[in-house]
Write a protein that holds these residues in place. Structure first.
Motif, short mmCIF file in Angstrom:
data_model
loop_
_atom_site.label_atom_id
_atom_site.label_comp_id
_atom_site.label_asym_id
_atom_site.label_seq_id
_atom_site.Cartn_x
_atom_site.Cartn_y
_atom_site.Cartn_z
N ASP A 1 5.39 -66.48 30.25
CA ASP A 1 5.43 -66.06 31.57
C ASP A 1 4.25 -64.94 31.47
OD1 ASP A 1 7.00 -67.57 33.01
OD2 ASP A 1 8.76 -66.20 32.18
N LEU A 2 3.14 -65.12 32.07
CA LEU A 2 2.25 -63.98 31.93
C LEU A 2 2.44 -62.89 33.19
CD1 LEU A 2 -0.75 -62.93 31.22
CD2 LEU A 2 -1.56 -64.48 32.68
N SER A 3 2.26 -61.63 32.64
CA SER A 3 2.95 -60.52 33.66
C SER A 3 1.83 -59.52 33.35
CB SER A 3 4.21 -60.03 33.39
OG SER A 3 5.03 -61.26 33.35
N ALA A 4 1.68 -58.53 34.40
CA ALA A 4 0.99 -57.37 34.16
C ALA A 4 1.90 -56.08 34.91
CB ALA A 4 -0.07 -57.50 34.99
N LEU A 5 2.02 -55.15 34.13
CA LEU A 5 2.66 -54.07 34.15
C LEU A 5 1.83 -52.65 34.65
CD1 LEU A 5 5.68 -52.53 34.60
CD2 LEU A 5 5.09 -52.04 32.10
N VAL A 6 1.97 -52.22 35.75
CA VAL A 6 0.93 -51.07 36.13
C VAL A 6 1.87 -49.70 35.96
CG1 VAL A 6 -0.27 -49.98 38.11
CG2 VAL A 6 -0.32 -52.56 37.69
N LEU A 7 1.34 -48.70 35.21
CA LEU A 7 1.90 -47.39 34.99
C LEU A 7 1.16 -46.27 35.63
CD1 LEU A 7 2.93 -48.08 31.53
CD2 LEU A 7 4.45 -48.65 33.30
N ASP A 8 1.74 -45.27 35.91
CA ASP A 8 1.05 -43.91 36.31
C ASP A 8 0.83 -43.25 35.26
OD1 ASP A 8 3.22 -42.44 35.71
OD2 ASP A 8 3.91 -42.19 37.62
N SER B 1 4.11 -61.01 38.34
CA SER B 1 4.92 -61.65 37.33
C SER B 1 5.40 -63.11 38.34
CB SER B 1 5.99 -61.19 36.60
OG SER B 1 7.13 -60.90 37.46
N TYR B 2 6.10 -63.85 37.73
CA TYR B 2 6.43 -65.01 38.56
C TYR B 2 7.67 -64.37 39.51
CZ TYR B 2 10.95 -65.19 35.91
OH TYR B 2 12.33 -65.04 35.39
N THR B 3 8.31 -63.27 39.40
CA THR B 3 9.06 -62.76 40.35
C THR B 3 8.73 -61.59 41.26
OG1 THR B 3 9.45 -60.70 38.89
CG2 THR B 3 10.90 -62.55 38.44
N ALA B 4 7.02 -61.50 41.04
CA ALA B 4 6.48 -60.76 41.91
C ALA B 4 4.96 -61.09 41.90
CB ALA B 4 6.31 -59.26 41.67
N LEU B 5 5.05 -62.29 43.13
CA LEU B 5 3.74 -63.06 43.00
C LEU B 5 2.30 -62.13 43.67
CD1 LEU B 5 5.21 -66.30 44.18
CD2 LEU B 5 4.33 -65.79 41.93
N THR C 1 6.64 -73.90 33.77
CA THR C 1 7.77 -73.66 32.97
C THR C 1 7.75 -74.92 31.85
OG1 THR C 1 9.19 -75.17 34.41
CG2 THR C 1 9.08 -72.88 34.82
N ASP C 2 6.84 -75.77 32.02
CA ASP C 2 6.92 -76.85 30.56
C ASP C 2 5.37 -76.92 30.38
OD1 ASP C 2 7.79 -78.85 28.95
OD2 ASP C 2 8.29 -80.26 30.61
N ALA C 3 5.12 -77.36 29.10
CA ALA C 3 3.66 -77.62 28.89
C ALA C 3 3.49 -78.46 27.73
CB ALA C 3 3.05 -76.37 28.14
N PRO C 4 3.91 -79.71 28.06
CA PRO C 4 3.79 -80.62 26.95
C PRO C 4 1.99 -81.20 26.83
CG PRO C 4 4.43 -81.76 29.24
CD PRO C 4 4.55 -80.37 29.30
N ASP C 5 1.09 -81.10 28.25
CA ASP C 5 -0.05 -81.28 28.00
C ASP C 5 -0.92 -79.93 27.93
OD1 ASP C 5 0.31 -84.04 27.84
OD2 ASP C 5 0.78 -84.00 30.19
N GLY C 6 -0.15 -79.01 28.13
CA GLY C 6 -0.95 -77.62 28.15
C GLY C 6 -0.73 -77.07 29.34
N ALA C 7 -0.43 -75.64 29.50
CA ALA C 7 -0.36 -75.07 30.94
C ALA C 7 -0.90 -73.62 30.68
CB ALA C 7 0.77 -74.89 31.14
N SER C 8 -1.62 -73.24 32.13
CA SER C 8 -2.28 -71.69 32.07
C SER C 8 -1.54 -71.12 33.25
CB SER C 8 -3.66 -72.17 32.56
OG SER C 8 -4.32 -72.71 31.62
N GLU C 9 -1.79 -69.74 32.91
CA GLU C 9 -1.28 -68.82 34.06
C GLU C 9 -2.38 -67.74 34.26
OE1 GLU C 9 2.79 -67.50 33.77
OE2 GLU C 9 3.68 -69.40 33.79
N PHE C 10 -2.55 -67.14 35.26
CA PHE C 10 -3.56 -66.25 35.61
C PHE C 10 -2.91 -65.15 36.37
CE2 PHE C 10 -5.54 -70.31 35.32
CZ PHE C 10 -6.78 -70.11 34.41
#
Length: 722
Positions: A506-513, A523-527, A539-548
């Protein structure tokens, strides 16, 4: 004939070994080659283009095919990057609405309706059980059709490939550079050294191999080529045994020793015997790796070789049958008795250990005379300590000026953790005197370099004092480095391909002050949010998977952006077939596919311990400008279900420790170098000198004299004095 190691030269040096073949008019093919390279953010230097143009068309085409494959892998374009939401970053739905749509589709699916209704009755639905969640709903071709062509921009990355020398010369030069490195190599580079060492076993060898892991890799090649291994400690022999068993030569992880051939067993036992016979005190080194030596003894059968009695002593010490007080225990005994002066005198015989104990010795010194004795001992033995350790001590004491509540530790594997700091202070005058002495020692070791040209973009690049301070890839800088971020759209990407079992990253990004408090995350819980969009959960990568993750930097409401890769389930970073992370920069009006190689600024391999990866962070300064701060950290995390929401506090604490620590940089070293050379640290790249120079920059400029010494991020370790 194509050299099997040509790709290593391109990957490590950005030079193409001088192609050979029939003469001819290859100018058209060479220009086509250049155009194809530009589509992935590379181009041929003028010298290389001219060289190729004088070769036959067939030779140029063959060279182009090989080289394009290599550079596509460097930038991450050798795989297909699909996205869950076909129009990403456009048309990304609200998270709750998307989940409800997945539930509705499951209720309409005869095979999933019953289990979904049962889950709804409990009030909790597992997203992974919904048929339309987590798997691509369209083909790669359909995704491409949904996007316009990339609009070229002046800020797109261009990496120049230069003309190298004959391929055998290039291979030998790379081998000598890696084997003779004064700093440890990362895992990927160490593996490349193993390949090069085998190919170069019969050729020229480095004058010295200061890093023990490198020596182990070279020793295996020497042994297999029938040459004598280079051994001067019992640990050298242990590392060689690990190399012969395809194990961990850094000795961080246990090695399962293989059944070794009789010649290999004889070589290892003879090496142990010679080391101990020459210096019996080196038996004390066995204590640090007793279990490994016991397991090795079971494979070597030393009792079968009575002609090497000293080798048998090594295993007797490991089994506890022969007592040899360790060096560290002798030091501890003296310190325990309050005899700090005696401990310092003993440590003089082990300069590296003395330097690593300096902080403790200065804290335990009760009088000015004792502190003076510690500093005097450090000054006396400094010439015998490796440059890397001298610089590490210099960085350490520079950061001991004030008291810290917490300490950040990063081990050689990149694993990071935080503890409270209960150390007492080091007196200011003593610390300052020691720092000045260390600076003087560094200056003494710097070479007479003549004219030095420094790209200003390199001044904030941290010196690589550890092989784990960086990772293999494109545009990667050592931990602690700062680099400018110029663009309006920032896009992260992660790619992974599982080996044997279902794996969900899971690719995510956290923003802090500015106070390191959470502002938001994607993230996948905050699109989606005001700042940007997530491309959707795979959620499955038998042939490879990407997230941005796509971010509009002008809209970001925080001071820090921390991308991270969380392992939700399945294989770790070192188990998958392939995994890498990177980021792209684009202008606001640029369209194109989710992944465009020309816009990639950085791509690094994900190969580390732990279940959470923190490659780098982005920091906004007081003027509103963004820069990258390189981390290369891995958190232990949980065995499964790691999420950005669950590690916010630990990530913020680690980030504070890295951002607020002052690392030794190229700027520090070139400042000292100015005492021994004519250093220009604001070179604008406009006028290239006619004669040879020392150039330090992100990339080698065109037109530089062939006899120039060139230091770029790929060989930044060469700046570390021995």
């Amino acid at each position: 004939m194509v050299h099997p190691l040509e790709h290593l030269i391109v990957r490590h040096t950005r030079r193409l070994p001088s192609p050979t073949g029939p003469a001819g008019d290859g100018s058209v093919a060479a220009r086509q080659f250049d155009a194809a390279l530009m589509s992935v953010g590379f181009k041929l230097s003028a010298e290389l283009l001219e060289h190729l143009s004088r070769l036959s068309e067939g030779t140029v085409v063959d060279t182009a095919v090989r080289t394009l494959g290599t550079v596509r892998e460097i930038v991450g374009d050798h795989v297909r990057h699909n996205v869950y939401f076909v129009g990403f970053p456009a048309n990304v739905p609200d998270t709750f609405d998307f989940w409800m749509r997945c539930v509705a589709e499951a209720l309409a699916d005869d095979s999933a309706r019953e289990s979904t209704l049962k889950q709804l009755s409990t009030g909790v639905v597992d997203l992974l059980t919904l048929p339309s969640y987590g798997n691509y709903r369209h083909t790669y071709a359909e995704m491409l059709a949904a996007h316009d062509e990339l609009i070229a921009a002046a800020g797109d990355r261009v990496t120049v490939l230069h003309l190298g020398g004959p391929v055998d010369d290039e291979v030998a030069a790379l081998y000598l550079a890696l084997a003779g490195s004064s700093t440890p190599l990362g895992d990927e580079t160490l593996a490349d050294l193993a390949v090069l060492a085998g190919a170069c076993a019969d050729g020229p060898q480095p004058e010295s191999i200061p890093v023990r892991e490198n020596r182990a890799v070279v020793n295996r090649a020497r042994l297999e080529a029938g040459a004598e291994p280079l051994l001067d400690t019992v640990t050298d022999v242990l590392r060689l045994a690990c190399a012969l068993s395809d194990g961990d030569v850094t000795l961080q992880e246990p090695t399962r020793f293989k059944a070794l051939s009789r010649p290999a067993r004889r070589a290892l036992l003879a090496g142990l015997d010679a080391v101990v016979a020459a210096s019996p005190a080196k038996l004390a080194d066995v204590h640090g790796h007793r279990e490994a030596f016991k397991r090795l003894g079971e494979r070597l059968h030393p009792h079968e070789y009575p002609r090497w009695p000293h080798a048998a002593e090594v295993f007797a010490v490991a089994r506890g049958e022969q007592r040899v007080p360790s060096f560290d225990s002798r030091v501890e005994e003296l310190l325990g008795r309050g005899d700090l002066t005696g401990a310092v005198e003993l440590l003089r015989s082990a300069p590296g250990k003395l330097f690593r104990a300096l902080d403790r010795l200065l804290r335990e010194a009760g009088t000015e005379d004792e502190r003076e004795a510690v500093v005097a001992a450090a000054q006396q033995v400094a010439p015998q300590v490796s440059g890397r350790v001298v610089l590490s001590a210099r960085e350490h004491f520079h950061n001991r000026a004030g008291a810290e509540e917490r300490r950040v530790f990063v081990n050689r594997l990149g694993r990071a953790w935080v503890t409270s700091d209960d150390r007492g202070p080091v007196p200011g005058p003593v610390r300052e005197r020691l720092v000045a002495a260390l600076d003087a020692e560094v200056v003494r070791r710097l070479p007479e370099a003549g004219q030095v040209l420094v790209d200003p973009a390199m001044l904030d690049v941290a010196l690589p004092l550890s092989g784990r301070a960086t990772s293999a890839g494109l545009g990667v800088l050592p931990r602690g480095s700062r680099s400018a971020v110029e663009g309006e759209l920032l896009r992260f990407f992660v790619y992974w391909k599982q080996t044997a079992r279902t794996t969900d990253y899971d690719l995510s990004a956290l923003v802090l002050d500015a106070s390191y408090e959470t502002v938001l995350w994607l993230s996948y819980t905050a699109l989606r949010d005001v700042e940007g969009e997530h491309s959707g959960d795979i959620t499955d990568a038998p042939d490879g998977a990407s997230e941005f993750i796509n971010l509009r930097l002008g809209a970001v409401r925080g001071t820090y952006i921390v991308p991270q890769v969380n392992i939700y389930s399945g294989e770790g970073f070192e188990e998958v077939e392939e995994s890498f992370f990177g980021f792209m920069l684009r202008d606001a009006e640029q369209r194109g596919r989710p992944f465009e190689p020309r816009t990639v600024r950085m791509k690094s391999e994900l190969r580390g311990p732990g279940r959470v990866a923190l490659p780098l962070a982005f920091v906004r300064d007081g003027d509103g400008r963004w820069h990258a701060r390189w981390l290369h950290l891995y958190l232990k995390g949980h065995p499964s279900a790691n999420r950005v929401e669950g590690n916010r506090v630990s990530v913020a604490t680690l980030l504070r420790g890295i951002v607020e620590r002052e690392h030794l940089t190229v700027g520090y070293l070139t400042g000292l170098l100015a005492e021994r050379a004519e250093a220009v640290t604001s070179w604008d790249g406009q006028k290239v000198p006619d004669g040879p120079v020392t150039f330090i920059g992100l990339e080698r400029p065109e037109g530089l004299h062939r006899d120039s010494r060139v230091v770029t991020p790929g060989n930044l370790r060469d700046l570390i004095p021995e």
